[in-house]
Design an enzyme around this catalytic site. Structure first.
Site, PDB file in Angstrom:
ATOM      1  N   HIS A   1       0.831  -1.204   0.000  1.00 27.05           N
ATOM      2  CA  HIS A   1       0.000   0.000   0.000  1.00 27.05           C
ATOM      3  C   HIS A   1       0.866   1.255   0.000  1.00 27.05           C
ATOM      4  CE1 HIS A   1      -3.689   2.274   0.723  1.00 27.05           C
ATOM      5  NE2 HIS A   1      -3.016   2.977   1.603  1.00 27.05           N
TER       6      HIS A   1
ATOM      7  N   CYS B   1       2.045  -3.917 -18.197  1.00 31.53           N
ATOM      8  CA  CYS B   1       1.081  -3.156 -17.401  1.00 31.53           C
ATOM      9  C   CYS B   1       1.285  -3.353 -15.913  1.00 31.53           C
ATOM     10  CB  CYS B   1      -0.354  -3.515 -17.793  1.00 31.53           C
ATOM     11  SG  CYS B   1      -0.786  -5.245 -17.503  1.00 31.53           S
TER      12      CYS B   1
END
Length: 562
Positions: free
Chosen positions: A212, A510
């Site tokens: 995170h 990606c």
């Protein structure tokens, strides 16, 4: 003490020469390519583990009530933060995360577990600690998406124990001057309200490149170094230089070191002002695309100069739902994204869900290792094929008359047989450009035959790295093995790039690797033709590519493979 102000981009395409000062240097995994300097401010410590010894004369009913009150206090505080994030800071995604945490704090199963433990004689804080610990162990054992929620649960537990014992809840410090935030790791509740005008850099002792903290740093353009052993030993107020390009944190940096860092930041800022499509120095076009999660991300991608979308994560429509979204709901959401990119490519990934991203309407059962189980395309080749059919039909309908060009790809493709099956389903719905994710090593090893079945491929380097090195990307302790720079990972990318070049079909990246301005020229040298990333990373990647010719990119790739 921030050299050159807040860094905005990275001019260099190859790894920067590390700033030299060996004494007092800690190492970790850098996020971005910037540097920043300032005094350390550490996160408030979590409360210690509550004693397991029963409190003499404790009333089980009173202890249960005290624990319930603590959880209500935590839920109220999280809801308050969600309101601030949504109404004052215009951060709706952060608000949604905080709202979800508030709901977790009031989960009836948590209250039931706490009640059982207080009835057995435990104090409120010990019952809270053990109940959260039980669920924490369950999530950690699940792996993948669920394991990524362990940090959220740890944060809730710490807040609830603090509330039950009457001590301040852990949280972000608020010194009067700008600072470098140092923490064990950061939870969504901590990062949602960060004052980015004061936080110069992030340093965490735990976490990997997809944690995170790393995602936040990348999205906000804040230099960060994660997985830094010994980070919490840095005392508050200690001057440090955070060098994300080198992955180092240097205590008490010399004036010469600070001056060099300031000059590098100024060079980055100058380079990041470049606009236009992605190109190498000799004019070879490399499409710079955006990773988005839904219509709400379109504006930021357009503002950053994205040439289209390389990864549209369609699962945003499904997660948190008790029933599958209808065809009409999906059509509206997909069309909203397509309308934002007239004349451009939008690559939509079909639902990436399964045992590691549980959905109430997709009961696949428990698995000993969800990361290697029924997820992605595998979840839709049998009993739940109608979910894929509905999504493909919705994508095809959304593309009718759209100004953007829709490409569709599936996750967790293992080989050419998977690719052929998906291509058949997609084309039956009238979708023209059909592709496959390369995130399983077998798919890269069979890239040639696989590409004969589809129109393009896209490398998901996050999963490709974890599967190649057998290192769970959610485990901070394995952060050193979660690097797409590893020659084994680069070799698989090269095999895919070579196959794409041989058949004249596009090969994109990606994963988070695409956002690394030092790695971008290497990826191009390996045969990659497009890079998709968080919109904030586009300017520095554009600048990095413009510094190198295609020949130089290939030379860098050969060096990296060695």
């Amino acid at each position: 003490m921030n050299p050159g102000g807040r860094p905005q981009g990275e001019a260099e395409g190859a790894p920067a020469a590390p700033l030299t000062q060996d004494a007092g240097r800690l190492r970790g995994l850098g996020v971005g390519g910037a540097t920043a300097a300032g005094p350390v401010a550490r996160m408030a410590a979590r409360p210690p583990e509550p004693s397991a010894t029963a409190r003499p004369g404790a009333d089980p009913a009173q202890e249960a009530a005290r624990a319930e009150a603590a959880l209500r206090a935590v839920a109220r505080e999280l809801s308050r933060r969600a309101g601030v994030a949504r109404d004052e800071l215009d951060r709706p995604e952060a608000a949604d995360i905080l709202d979800a945490q508030a709901l977790m704090a009031e989960d009836p199963s948590l209250l039931a577990g706490i009640g059982e433990r207080t009835a057995a004689g435990l104090t409120a804080e010990r019952a809270v600690f053990e109940t959260f610990g039980h669920y924490r162990d369950m999530l950690a054992a699940s792996g993948g998406y669920l394991a990524d929620r362990v940090g959220d649960l740890d944060d809730l537990a710490a807040r609830a124990v603090a509330a039950a014992t009457g001590v301040p809840m852990p949280g972000v410090p608020d010194p009067p001057e700008p600072f470098v935030l140092v923490a064990l790791d950061l939870a969504p509740a901590d990062t949602a309200l960060l004052d980015l005008a004061k936080v110069l850099a992030l340093v965490t002792q735990e976490g990997g490149p997809t944690s995170h903290t790393a995602i936040l740093a990348r999205a906000r353009g804040i230099p960060a170094v994660v997985g830094v052993a010994g980070a919490l030993d840095l005392a508050d107020g200690t001057p440090v230089l955070v060098d994300a390009a080198a992955g180092t944190v240097t205590a008490n940096p010399t004036p010469r070191l600070l001056a060099a860092a300031a000059e590098r930041n100024r060079a980055r800022e100058r380079a990041a002002t470049a606009t236009g499509p992605g190109r190498t120095a000799d004019g070879v076009p490399i499409s710079l695309l955006a990773n988005i999660g839904g219509p709400g991300d379109v504006a930021a991608a357009v503002a950053a100069g994205a040439e289209g979308v390389g990864l549209f994560r369609t699962e945003f429509l499904y997660l948190g739902c008790t029933t599958p979204p209808t065809l009409e709901t999906q059509v509206d959401a997909y069309r909203a994204v397509l309308d934002g990119f007239p004349g451009r490519r939008v690559v939509a990934r079909t639902l990436d869900a399964g045992a590691d991203k549980p959905l109430p309407f997709l009961p696949l059962g428990s698995e000993p290792n969800p990361a290697l189980g029924v997820r992605g395309l595998r979840a839709f080749r049998g009993e739940y094929r109608e979910l894929l059919d509905t999504q493909l039909a919705a994508l095809a309908k959304a593309a009718e008359g759209a100004a953007a060009e829709l490409w569709v790809m599936a996750p967790m493709i293992a080989d050419e047989n998977d690719a052929a099956w998906f291509a058949e389903q997609a084309r039956a719905h009238g979708l023209r450009m059909v592709g496959a994710m390369i995130e399983v090593p077998s798919a890269a090893l069979r890239a040639g035959p696989l590409l004969s079945q589809v129109d393009f491929v896209s490398l998901g380097t996050n999963d490709l790295t974890q599967y190649t090195l057998a290192a769970d990307r959610m485990m901070g302790s394995l952060g050193a093995l979660q690097s797409p720079w590893h020659p084994a990972v680069l070799r698989l990318i090269e095999l895919t790039g070579t196959a794409g070049r041989s058949c004249g079909k596009p090969v994109g990246v990606c994963g988070e690797a695409a956002a690394d301005p030092r790695l971008a020229p290497v990826l191009v040298g390996l045969g990659v033709t497009s890079l998709s990333m968080a919109p904030s990373a586009i300017p520095e990647v554009r600048a990095a590519l413009a510094e190198h010719t295609l020949r130089q990119c290939r030379e860098l790739a050969r060096a990296a493979l060695r």
